[in-house]
Design a protein around this motif. Structure first.
Motif, PDB file in Angstrom:
ATOM      1  N   THR A  50       0.819  -1.226   0.000  1.00 38.96           N
ATOM      2  CA  THR A  50       0.000   0.000   0.000  1.00 38.96           C
ATOM      3  C   THR A  50       0.853   1.276   0.000  1.00 38.96           C
ATOM      4  O   THR A  50       0.329   2.366  -0.187  1.00 38.96           O
ATOM      5  CB  THR A  50      -0.927   0.029   1.230  1.00 38.96           C
ATOM      6  OG1 THR A  50      -0.139   0.028   2.427  1.00 38.96           O
ATOM      7  CG2 THR A  50      -1.847  -1.194   1.234  1.00 38.96           C
ATOM      8  N   VAL A  86       6.897   8.319  -2.040  1.00 36.91           N
ATOM      9  CA  VAL A  86       6.396   9.632  -1.606  1.00 36.91           C
ATOM     10  C   VAL A  86       7.508  10.658  -1.749  1.00 36.91           C
ATOM     11  O   VAL A  86       8.578  10.524  -1.150  1.00 36.91           O
ATOM     12  CB  VAL A  86       5.908   9.579  -0.142  1.00 36.91           C
ATOM     13  CG1 VAL A  86       5.450  10.964   0.310  1.00 36.91           C
ATOM     14  CG2 VAL A  86       4.789   8.565   0.013  1.00 36.91           C
ATOM     15  N   GLY A 118      -1.132  15.605   2.317  1.00 34.21           N
ATOM     16  CA  GLY A 118      -0.921  15.404   0.889  1.00 34.21           C
ATOM     17  C   GLY A 118      -0.313  14.058   0.522  1.00 34.21           C
ATOM     18  O   GLY A 118      -0.110  13.783  -0.666  1.00 34.21           O
ATOM     19  N   GLU A 135      -0.677  10.389  -0.157  1.00 30.04           N
ATOM     20  CA  GLU A 135      -1.750   9.429  -0.441  1.00 30.04           C
ATOM     21  C   GLU A 135      -1.551   8.104   0.293  1.00 30.04           C
ATOM     22  O   GLU A 135      -2.511   7.474   0.731  1.00 30.04           O
ATOM     23  CB  GLU A 135      -1.831   9.184  -1.949  1.00 30.04           C
ATOM     24  CG  GLU A 135      -2.303  10.384  -2.753  1.00 30.04           C
ATOM     25  CD  GLU A 135      -3.702  10.836  -2.346  1.00 30.04           C
ATOM     26  OE1 GLU A 135      -4.536   9.963  -2.049  1.00 30.04           O
ATOM     27  OE2 GLU A 135      -3.943  12.059  -2.329  1.00 30.04           O
ATOM     28  N   SER A 136      -0.296   7.661   0.430  1.00 33.79           N
ATOM     29  CA  SER A 136      -0.033   6.378   1.091  1.00 33.79           C
ATOM     30  C   SER A 136      -0.488   6.384   2.538  1.00 33.79           C
ATOM     31  O   SER A 136      -0.822   5.333   3.110  1.00 33.79           O
ATOM     32  CB  SER A 136       1.463   6.045   1.020  1.00 33.79           C
ATOM     33  OG  SER A 136       1.868   5.854  -0.318  1.00 33.79           O
ATOM     34  N   CYS A 137      -0.496   7.572   3.146  1.00 37.88           N
ATOM     35  CA  CYS A 137      -0.918   7.672   4.543  1.00 37.88           C
ATOM     36  C   CYS A 137      -2.437   7.572   4.690  1.00 37.88           C
ATOM     37  O   CYS A 137      -2.951   7.471   5.811  1.00 37.88           O
ATOM     38  CB  CYS A 137      -0.425   8.987   5.143  1.00 37.88           C
ATOM     39  SG  CYS A 137       1.383   9.097   5.300  1.00 37.88           S
ATOM     40  N   LYS A 138      -3.156   7.628   3.556  1.00 41.75           N
ATOM     41  CA  LYS A 138      -4.612   7.555   3.587  1.00 41.75           C
ATOM     42  C   LYS A 138      -5.118   6.136   3.370  1.00 41.75           C
ATOM     43  O   LYS A 138      -6.334   5.887   3.400  1.00 41.75           O
ATOM     44  CB  LYS A 138      -5.205   8.484   2.518  1.00 41.75           C
ATOM     45  CG  LYS A 138      -4.819   9.942   2.692  1.00 41.75           C
ATOM     46  CD  LYS A 138      -5.348  10.793   1.545  1.00 41.75           C
ATOM     47  CE  LYS A 138      -4.897  12.238   1.672  1.00 41.75           C
ATOM     48  NZ  LYS A 138      -5.358  13.079   0.536  1.00 41.75           N
ATOM     49  N   ALA A 139      -4.170   5.204   3.142  1.00 40.36           N
ATOM     50  CA  ALA A 139      -4.569   3.809   2.907  1.00 40.36           C
ATOM     51  C   ALA A 139      -5.170   3.218   4.181  1.00 40.36           C
ATOM     52  O   ALA A 139      -4.782   3.587   5.300  1.00 40.36           O
ATOM     53  CB  ALA A 139      -3.354   2.991   2.463  1.00 40.36           C
TER      54      ALA A 139
END
Length: 237
Positions: free
Chosen positions: A80, A84, A168, A170-174
């Motif tokens: 996931t 970054v 900002g 995106e990987s942290c929103k997985a």
């Protein structure tokens, strides 16, 4: 070839002393900016990973858009986690500032050699003071432009490497992934570089008057102001 007449006492005169200060301040300007290295750090928790430290190392010339964070683990959070990158390219402002400082450093060395070794030639040839005057005016203006451009870039660099980067990523929103901002290297030396840019601007701006006094522009102005007026001849009646 002109005779070399070294006189270090000239360094105590305004032109020589200010030129030494300009030389020293230029060194501090490019050293504090060009020598900076730092990193921003996040704490990532995801599948099989708890509070793993990931870092992104950045340095002069601050092409942040080429700087990537390290992956939390070899499995990249179960697939996931994608690469970054930091945001922004501030190399133009940083390189403008550092390049100007290096060129000023080299010019000051040349000017000091001429001033303490060939002052008699400097005074006898009006082109030298005029050239020095033109360079001083242009350099003062360039310090103004480059310092404010670099100060704006530095403010943006702080934003691009600070806590505001988290939303900002995106990987942290997985699902199952959380990111927390940990730290960023202190940018005190970069703040100092801006201060030295301002000092250089003031120094070169103030030096315009001292260089102007050595040019024939001032001498011509004095001759015009001191020349007697022309009056018509009085005739008797």
């Amino acid at each position: 070839m002109a005779d070399l007449r070294v006189d270090f006492g000239l360094l105590l005169e305004p032109l020589g002393f200010i030129k030494v200060l300009e030389w020293i301040f230029s060194i501090f300007a490019f050293a504090t900016c060009g020598g900076f290295r730092g990193e921003t750090t996040l704490l990532v928790s995801c599948k099989g990973v708890v509070n793993k430290t990931v870092t992104a190392a950045f340095a002069y010339p601050f092409r942040l858009n080429t700087v990537v964070f390290s992956a939390p683990d070899p499995k990249r959070c179960g697939g996931t986690w994608t690469d970054v990158y930091l945001v922004g390219n501030f190399s133009s402002s940083a390189q403008f500032f550092v390049t100007l400082a290096v060129l000023v450093f080299l010019y000051c060395i040349t000017a000091l050699v001429v001033y303490i070794g060939y002052k008699h030639v400097y005074q006898q040839n009006s082109k030298f003071p005029l050239t020095d005057f033109a360079v001083t005016v242009i350099t003062a203006f360039l310090w103004l432009v480059s310092t404010f451009a670099w100060a704006k870039a530095l403010a943006d660099i702080k934003v691009s490497t600070g806590a505001s980067i988290i939303p900002g990523i995106e990987s942290c929103k997985a699902p199952g992934t959380t990111c927390r901002f940990a730290s960023v290297t202190s940018m005190g030396t970069l703040n100092v570089s801006v201060v030295f840019g301002l000092l250089n601007m003031v120094l070169w701006g103030g030096n315009i008057w001292f260089v102007y006094k050595d040019t024939n522009l001032r001498n011509q102005s004095n001759r015009i102001s001191q020349s007697p007026g022309i009056y018509p001849t009085q005739r008797g009646i």
